[in-house]
Scaffold this motif. Structure first.
Motif, PDB file in Angstrom:
ATOM      1  N   ALA A  18      42.391  32.027  39.168  1.00 37.89           N
ATOM      2  CA  ALA A  18      41.078  32.697  39.234  1.00 37.89           C
ATOM      3  C   ALA A  18      41.118  33.891  40.172  1.00 37.89           C
ATOM      4  CB  ALA A  18      40.011  31.698  39.682  1.00 37.89           C
ATOM      5  N   PRO A  37      34.258  42.479  35.562  1.00 38.78           N
ATOM      6  CA  PRO A  37      33.613  41.807  34.428  1.00 38.78           C
ATOM      7  C   PRO A  37      33.419  40.316  34.707  1.00 38.78           C
ATOM      8  CG  PRO A  37      35.594  43.012  33.736  1.00 38.78           C
ATOM      9  CD  PRO A  37      35.555  43.061  35.218  1.00 38.78           C
ATOM     10  N   ASN A  38      32.603  39.670  33.895  1.00 38.34           N
ATOM     11  CA  ASN A  38      32.404  38.228  34.019  1.00 38.34           C
ATOM     12  C   ASN A  38      33.728  37.502  34.005  1.00 38.34           C
ATOM     13  OD1 ASN A  38      29.834  37.242  34.390  1.00 38.34           O
ATOM     14  ND2 ASN A  38      29.240  37.799  32.294  1.00 38.34           N
ATOM     15  N   GLY A  39      33.877  36.547  34.905  1.00 34.99           N
ATOM     16  CA  GLY A  39      35.109  35.761  34.942  1.00 34.99           C
ATOM     17  C   GLY A  39      36.233  36.441  35.709  1.00 34.99           C
ATOM     18  N   ALA A  40      35.946  37.589  36.337  1.00 34.26           N
ATOM     19  CA  ALA A  40      36.987  38.349  37.043  1.00 34.26           C
ATOM     20  C   ALA A  40      37.502  37.620  38.282  1.00 34.26           C
ATOM     21  CB  ALA A  40      36.452  39.727  37.438  1.00 34.26           C
ATOM     22  N   GLY A  41      36.670  36.718  38.823  1.00 36.00           N
ATOM     23  CA  GLY A  41      37.087  35.999  40.026  1.00 36.00           C
ATOM     24  C   GLY A  41      36.279  36.357  41.271  1.00 36.00           C
ATOM     25  N   LYS A  42      35.181  37.086  41.082  1.00 29.42           N
ATOM     26  CA  LYS A  42      34.382  37.558  42.220  1.00 29.42           C
ATOM     27  C   LYS A  42      33.802  36.404  43.024  1.00 29.42           C
ATOM     28  CE  LYS A  42      31.524  39.759  39.461  1.00 29.42           C
ATOM     29  NZ  LYS A  42      32.102  39.406  38.131  1.00 29.42           N
ATOM     30  N   THR A  43      33.123  35.490  42.324  1.00 32.33           N
ATOM     31  CA  THR A  43      32.493  34.369  43.031  1.00 32.33           C
ATOM     32  C   THR A  43      33.552  33.477  43.668  1.00 32.33           C
ATOM     33  OG1 THR A  43      30.523  34.414  41.641  1.00 32.33           O
ATOM     34  CG2 THR A  43      30.996  32.340  42.747  1.00 32.33           C
TER      35      THR A  43
HETATM   36  N1  LIG Z   1      35.041  25.346  39.780  1.00 35.27           N
HETATM   37  C1  LIG Z   1      35.788  25.885  38.796  1.00 35.27           C
HETATM   38  N2  LIG Z   1      36.610  25.110  38.053  1.00 35.27           N
HETATM   39  C2  LIG Z   1      37.366  25.649  37.085  1.00 35.27           C
HETATM   40  N3  LIG Z   1      37.384  26.964  36.756  1.00 35.27           N
HETATM   41  C3  LIG Z   1      36.570  27.767  37.456  1.00 35.27           C
HETATM   42  C4  LIG Z   1      35.728  27.270  38.509  1.00 35.27           C
HETATM   43  N4  LIG Z   1      35.034  28.341  39.028  1.00 35.27           N
HETATM   44  C5  LIG Z   1      35.417  29.412  38.338  1.00 35.27           C
HETATM   45  N5  LIG Z   1      36.328  29.087  37.395  1.00 35.27           N
HETATM   46  C6  LIG Z   1      37.013  30.028  36.483  1.00 35.27           C
HETATM   47  O1  LIG Z   1      37.629  31.014  37.306  1.00 35.27           O
HETATM   48  C7  LIG Z   1      37.490  32.319  36.719  1.00 35.27           C
HETATM   49  C8  LIG Z   1      36.755  33.214  37.682  1.00 35.27           C
HETATM   50  O2  LIG Z   1      35.395  32.795  37.753  1.00 35.27           O
HETATM   51  P1  LIG Z   1      34.349  33.414  38.761  1.00 35.27           P
HETATM   52  O3  LIG Z   1      34.972  33.502  40.111  1.00 35.27           O
HETATM   53  O4  LIG Z   1      33.088  32.656  38.635  1.00 35.27           O
HETATM   54  O5  LIG Z   1      34.188  34.886  38.160  1.00 35.27           O
HETATM   55  P2  LIG Z   1      33.023  35.972  38.371  1.00 35.27           P
HETATM   56  O6  LIG Z   1      32.196  35.552  39.550  1.00 35.27           O
HETATM   57  O7  LIG Z   1      33.770  37.250  38.582  1.00 35.27           O
HETATM   58  O8  LIG Z   1      32.247  36.009  37.083  1.00 35.27           O
HETATM   59  C9  LIG Z   1      36.784  32.111  35.391  1.00 35.27           C
HETATM   60  O9  LIG Z   1      37.761  32.022  34.381  1.00 35.27           O
HETATM   61  C10 LIG Z   1      36.064  30.787  35.579  1.00 35.27           C
HETATM   62  O10 LIG Z   1      35.890  30.137  34.348  1.00 35.27           O
END
Ligand SMILES: Nc1ncnc2c1ncn2[C@@H]1O[C@H](COP(=O)(O)OP(=O)(O)O)[C@@H](O)[C@H]1O
Ligand SMILES: [Mg+2]
Length: 249
Positions: A18, A37-43
């Protein structure tokens, strides 16, 4: 002075990488935007910095000291506070009590924590809403109480996760004013945001993630003109067209 330094940070979920060997830093007094973009790993990157979970590899330094792997309460005590993308409003709590959960970090006596919370509530424009149960707040007010609760811990740096999501144009402008004021008062800000216009207007610098990797880092205008960033947001076809245009020019 460098306040936050992230080095080769990697976070995996099972087989999914991630956050993939990310390096970046935030200087004291900066407002830095983290986009992608969505899913980039920001959160996820945010969560690792704030101590929701530890990294698999790499290092996070705050004021030169390692915070990687510390829990979120300890990191908050060090002066780094975060908001949540989904406002964490507890069913029966008032605005005052919710902010008190932050100000108790520095005040042993509840009465002192309440006085501090009231001052913070006024600071973020919730001074008239102290006795309101948080579920009754508007979306914009819920975003402000998230900021208030983080601010109440007395941070030198704030991590804001999508505090503009769901806000209308004037609410966005109000939140951006608040962020600028907080920075001018000495709080450094790293914020994750989708609203590109807002990011462009408020950030000193932008870091772009795509598929877990950092693909750009620099001044807002330069970053938004970067073909790699355009490709990450729009896919290959428009980026190829832009590159052709640039080659033709
Ligand atoms: N708790 C988790 N368990 C499994 N996969 C996760 C979890 N949190 C995020 N992901 C995956 O990690 C990647 C990055 O997610 P996220 O950090 O939420 O991206 P963003 O905030 O940029 O949209 C995504 O593919 C997401 O599906
Ligand atoms: Mg996110």
């Amino acid at each position: 002075m460098t306040l936050l330094q992230v080095k080769q940070l990697t976070k995996r979920f099972g087989g999914l990488v991630a956050v993939d060997k990310v390096d970046f830093h935030v200087e004291a007094g900066e407002i830095v935007g983290l986009i992608g973009p969505n899913g980039a790993g920001k959160t996820t990157l945010f969560n690792v910095i704030a101590g929701a979970f530890g990294p698999e590899e790499g290092e996070v330094l705050f004021e030169g000291r390692s915070i990687a792997g510390l829990d979120s309460a300890r990191i908050c005590q060090r002066g780094l506070a975060r908001t949540f993308q989904i406002p964490q409003v507890f069913s029966s709590m008032t605005v005052r009590d919710t902010i008190v959960t932050g100000s108790l970090l520095h005040h042993r006596a509840v009465a002192d924590a309440q006085v501090a919370a009231e001052a913070i509530a006024r600071r973020v424009g919730l001074g008239a809403r102290l006795d309101v149960p948080t579920p009754s707040l508007t979306t914009a007010e819920k975003k402000r109480i998230e900021v208030a609760r983080a601010l109440a811990t007395g941070p030198r740096m704030l991590l804001l996760d999508e505090v503009l999501a769901g806000l209308n144009a004037s609410e966005v402008a109000g939140m951006l004013d608040l962020i600028r004021q907080l920075r001018d008062e000495g709080t450094t800000v790293l914020f994750v945001e989708h609203n590109m216009e807002a990011v462009m207007s408020v950030c000193d610098r932008i870091v772009v993630l795509d598929l877990g990797r950092k693909i750009a880092d620099g001044a807002p205008l330069a970053v938004m003109a970067d073909p790699g960033v355009i490709r990450a947001y729009l896919g290959d076809a428009p980026a190829a067209a832009l590159e052709t245009e640039a080659a033709d020019a």
